[in-house]
Motif scaffolding. Structure first.
Motif, PDB file in Angstrom:
ATOM      1  N   ALA A 179     -10.709   1.369  33.495  1.00 40.39           N
ATOM      2  CA  ALA A 179     -11.648   1.043  34.572  1.00 40.39           C
ATOM      3  C   ALA A 179     -12.321   2.296  35.108  1.00 40.39           C
ATOM      4  N   LEU A 180     -11.561   3.363  35.271  1.00 45.16           N
ATOM      5  CA  LEU A 180     -12.137   4.615  35.762  1.00 45.16           C
ATOM      6  C   LEU A 180     -13.187   5.150  34.791  1.00 45.16           C
ATOM      7  N   ALA A 181     -12.873   5.107  33.504  1.00 49.50           N
ATOM      8  CA  ALA A 181     -13.815   5.605  32.496  1.00 49.50           C
ATOM      9  C   ALA A 181     -15.084   4.761  32.464  1.00 49.50           C
ATOM     10  N   GLU A 182     -14.940   3.442  32.554  1.00 42.78           N
ATOM     11  CA  GLU A 182     -16.101   2.559  32.539  1.00 42.78           C
ATOM     12  C   GLU A 182     -17.016   2.812  33.736  1.00 42.78           C
ATOM     13  N   CYS A 183     -16.430   3.203  34.855  1.00 42.88           N
ATOM     14  CA  CYS A 183     -17.206   3.411  36.085  1.00 42.88           C
ATOM     15  C   CYS A 183     -17.576   4.868  36.301  1.00 42.88           C
ATOM     16  N   GLY A 184     -17.075   5.765  35.455  1.00 49.14           N
ATOM     17  CA  GLY A 184     -17.455   7.163  35.526  1.00 49.14           C
ATOM     18  C   GLY A 184     -16.963   7.884  36.767  1.00 49.14           C
ATOM     19  N   VAL A 185     -15.746   7.571  37.213  1.00 54.42           N
ATOM     20  CA  VAL A 185     -15.177   8.246  38.381  1.00 54.42           C
ATOM     21  C   VAL A 185     -13.801   8.789  38.045  1.00 54.42           C
ATOM     22  N   GLU A 186     -13.366   9.770  38.818  1.00 55.69           N
ATOM     23  CA  GLU A 186     -12.021  10.307  38.691  1.00 55.69           C
ATOM     24  C   GLU A 186     -11.062   9.446  39.510  1.00 55.69           C
ATOM     25  N   SER A 187      -9.787   9.542  39.177  1.00 56.05           N
ATOM     26  CA  SER A 187      -8.795   8.694  39.845  1.00 56.05           C
ATOM     27  C   SER A 187      -8.771   8.903  41.355  1.00 56.05           C
ATOM     28  N   GLN A 188      -8.953  10.136  41.812  1.00 54.72           N
ATOM     29  CA  GLN A 188      -8.890  10.418  43.244  1.00 54.72           C
ATOM     30  C   GLN A 188     -10.108   9.899  44.008  1.00 54.72           C
ATOM     31  N   GLU A 189     -11.115   9.422  43.283  1.00 51.23           N
ATOM     32  CA  GLU A 189     -12.309   8.873  43.918  1.00 51.23           C
ATOM     33  C   GLU A 189     -12.256   7.353  44.042  1.00 51.23           C
ATOM     34  N   ALA A 190     -11.188   6.744  43.527  1.00 44.69           N
ATOM     35  CA  ALA A 190     -11.121   5.289  43.446  1.00 44.69           C
ATOM     36  C   ALA A 190      -9.937   4.742  44.227  1.00 44.69           C
ATOM     37  N   MET A 191     -10.063   3.493  44.644  1.00 44.72           N
ATOM     38  CA  MET A 191      -8.993   2.778  45.347  1.00 44.72           C
ATOM     39  C   MET A 191      -8.800   1.411  44.700  1.00 44.72           C
ATOM     40  N   LEU A 192      -7.550   1.064  44.415  1.00 47.71           N
ATOM     41  CA  LEU A 192      -7.200  -0.259  43.921  1.00 47.71           C
ATOM     42  C   LEU A 192      -6.803  -1.118  45.108  1.00 47.71           C
ATOM     43  N   VAL A 193      -7.382  -2.322  45.200  1.00 50.23           N
ATOM     44  CA  VAL A 193      -7.075  -3.263  46.275  1.00 50.23           C
ATOM     45  C   VAL A 193      -6.453  -4.507  45.646  1.00 50.23           C
ATOM     46  N   ALA A 194      -5.248  -4.858  46.113  1.00 45.77           N
ATOM     47  CA  ALA A 194      -4.535  -5.980  45.507  1.00 45.77           C
ATOM     48  C   ALA A 194      -3.522  -6.553  46.482  1.00 45.77           C
ATOM     49  N   VAL A 195      -3.117  -7.794  46.221  1.00 45.12           N
ATOM     50  CA  VAL A 195      -2.013  -8.409  46.964  1.00 45.12           C
ATOM     51  C   VAL A 195      -0.684  -8.211  46.260  1.00 45.12           C
ATOM     52  N   HIS A 196      -0.715  -7.759  45.010  1.00 42.55           N
ATOM     53  CA  HIS A 196       0.496  -7.643  44.208  1.00 42.55           C
ATOM     54  C   HIS A 196       1.079  -6.228  44.295  1.00 42.55           C
ATOM     55  N   PRO A 197       2.283  -6.078  44.808  1.00 49.78           N
ATOM     56  CA  PRO A 197       2.897  -4.752  44.854  1.00 49.78           C
ATOM     57  C   PRO A 197       3.004  -4.082  43.483  1.00 49.78           C
ATOM     58  N   TRP A 198       3.246  -4.858  42.418  1.00 50.19           N
ATOM     59  CA  TRP A 198       3.335  -4.255  41.085  1.00 50.19           C
ATOM     60  C   TRP A 198       2.012  -3.628  40.662  1.00 50.19           C
ATOM     61  N   ASP A 199       0.896  -4.198  41.115  1.00 50.04           N
ATOM     62  CA  ASP A 199      -0.423  -3.657  40.807  1.00 50.04           C
ATOM     63  C   ASP A 199      -0.666  -2.380  41.619  1.00 50.04           C
ATOM     64  N   ILE A 200      -0.266  -2.417  42.883  1.00 46.45           N
ATOM     65  CA  ILE A 200      -0.359  -1.238  43.734  1.00 46.45           C
ATOM     66  C   ILE A 200       0.432  -0.086  43.120  1.00 46.45           C
ATOM     67  N   ASP A 201       1.647  -0.370  42.686  1.00 48.37           N
ATOM     68  CA  ASP A 201       2.501   0.656  42.100  1.00 48.37           C
ATOM     69  C   ASP A 201       1.861   1.259  40.847  1.00 48.37           C
ATOM     70  N   GLY A 202       1.348   0.396  39.974  1.00 43.65           N
ATOM     71  CA  GLY A 202       0.731   0.896  38.750  1.00 43.65           C
ATOM     72  C   GLY A 202      -0.466   1.779  39.023  1.00 43.65           C
ATOM     73  N   ALA A 203      -1.318   1.354  39.946  1.00 42.89           N
ATOM     74  CA  ALA A 203      -2.506   2.147  40.268  1.00 42.89           C
ATOM     75  C   ALA A 203      -2.135   3.461  40.929  1.00 42.89           C
ATOM     76  N   ARG A 204      -1.134   3.422  41.800  1.00 44.57           N
ATOM     77  CA  ARG A 204      -0.680   4.645  42.472  1.00 44.57           C
ATOM     78  C   ARG A 204      -0.188   5.655  41.454  1.00 44.57           C
ATOM     79  N   ARG A 205       0.554   5.199  40.460  1.00 42.27           N
ATOM     80  CA  ARG A 205       1.069   6.090  39.423  1.00 42.27           C
ATOM     81  C   ARG A 205      -0.046   6.612  38.520  1.00 42.27           C
ATOM     82  N   ALA A 206      -1.169   5.895  38.481  1.00 43.79           N
ATOM     83  CA  ALA A 206      -2.329   6.355  37.720  1.00 43.79           C
ATOM     84  C   ALA A 206      -3.203   7.311  38.535  1.00 43.79           C
TER      85      ALA A 206
END
Length: 238
Positions: A175-202
């Motif tokens: 997703a970051l590559a498709e949108c042309g941004v670095e990880s520190q420029e992006a925020m994942l928004v979700a209701v699922h803690p497992w998704d939050i955890d995965g994005a945080r680790r990325a």
């Protein structure tokens, strides 16, 4: 809006994140209200409470395939998980007709009540908005078109193009590559803690939408922000 800054040093940032350039939304349950799927179960003669169990099981199996180095589409897993879950049940119609009835429900879901105002407020802040779903981009498109906010989203991304389901690292880096941004420029928004955890680790900032005032699992990396709605999230980032 609260700032989730408790936990070990490995599980949180010391400071709240700044306003992101890009917000990546999960779709199923984060944007879509899946409560009507229980009624679909009842329509075919299956107990309504099995709907939540079925959804958890199909996610489990998607994660298991990803961990094994394989991938299958959300729709294929969802349909087969229905057949497995309903084995031995006395449905009121043939099995495949019952499966089709429930699967059709995905295309008729509506967004949560806070989504339209929240998405508009976030877009008005000048933040780029995209989705990243373990499901299909077509389901996301129908959902957002129905809510009248499709034009607020720049891209509708699916893990089917990434080759791995969330919460695997490759899903977020895709997703970051498709949108042309670095990880520190992006925020994942979700209701699922497992998704939050995965994005945080990325390396992404994260916001957990907690509409039900629930408890966040202590074994997952905590979100940078916690909000009761997308409107609250927009207020915090304003």
């Amino acid at each position: 809006m609260t700032d989730a800054t408790s936990g070990s040093d490995q599980r949180h940032r010391s400071d709240p994140p700044g306003r992101p350039r890009l917000i990546i939304f999960d779709v199923n349950e984060t944007l879509s209200d899946m409560a009507p799927m229980s009624a679909r179960f009842e329509d075919v003669g299956a107990p309504a409470h099995l709907a939540r169990l079925w959804f958890a099981e199909l996610l489990r199996d998607g994660f298991a395939l990803t961990a094994s180095g394989d991938i299958e589409s959300f729709a294929v897993l969802a349909a087969e998980a229905l057949r497995v879950r309903w084995a031995g049940l006395d449905l009121d119609r043939p099995l495949e007709e019952a499966v089709d009835h429930v699967m059709q429900g995905f295309s008729e879901l509506e967004v949560h009540p806070d989504v339209v105002d929240g998405v508009q407020a976030l877009d008005d802040l000048g933040i780029r908005l995209v989705t990243l779903s373990n499901g299909s981009a077509g389901v996301a498109d129908a959902l957002l078109q129905g809510a009248g906010v499709r034009d607020r989203f720049e891209r509708l991304l699916t893990v089917e193009d990434a080759g791995e389901w969330k919460p695997a690292l490759r899903a977020y880096t895709y997703a970051l590559a498709e949108c042309g941004v670095e990880s520190q420029e992006a925020m994942l928004v979700a209701v699922h803690p497992w998704d939050i955890d995965g994005a945080r680790r990325a390396g992404l900032a994260t916001a957990w939408i907690d509409r039900a005032s629930g408890r966040y699992p202590a074994y997952f990396a905590v979100p940078d922000l916690t909000a009761g709605s997308l409107v609250e999230l927009a207020d915090a980032l304003r």
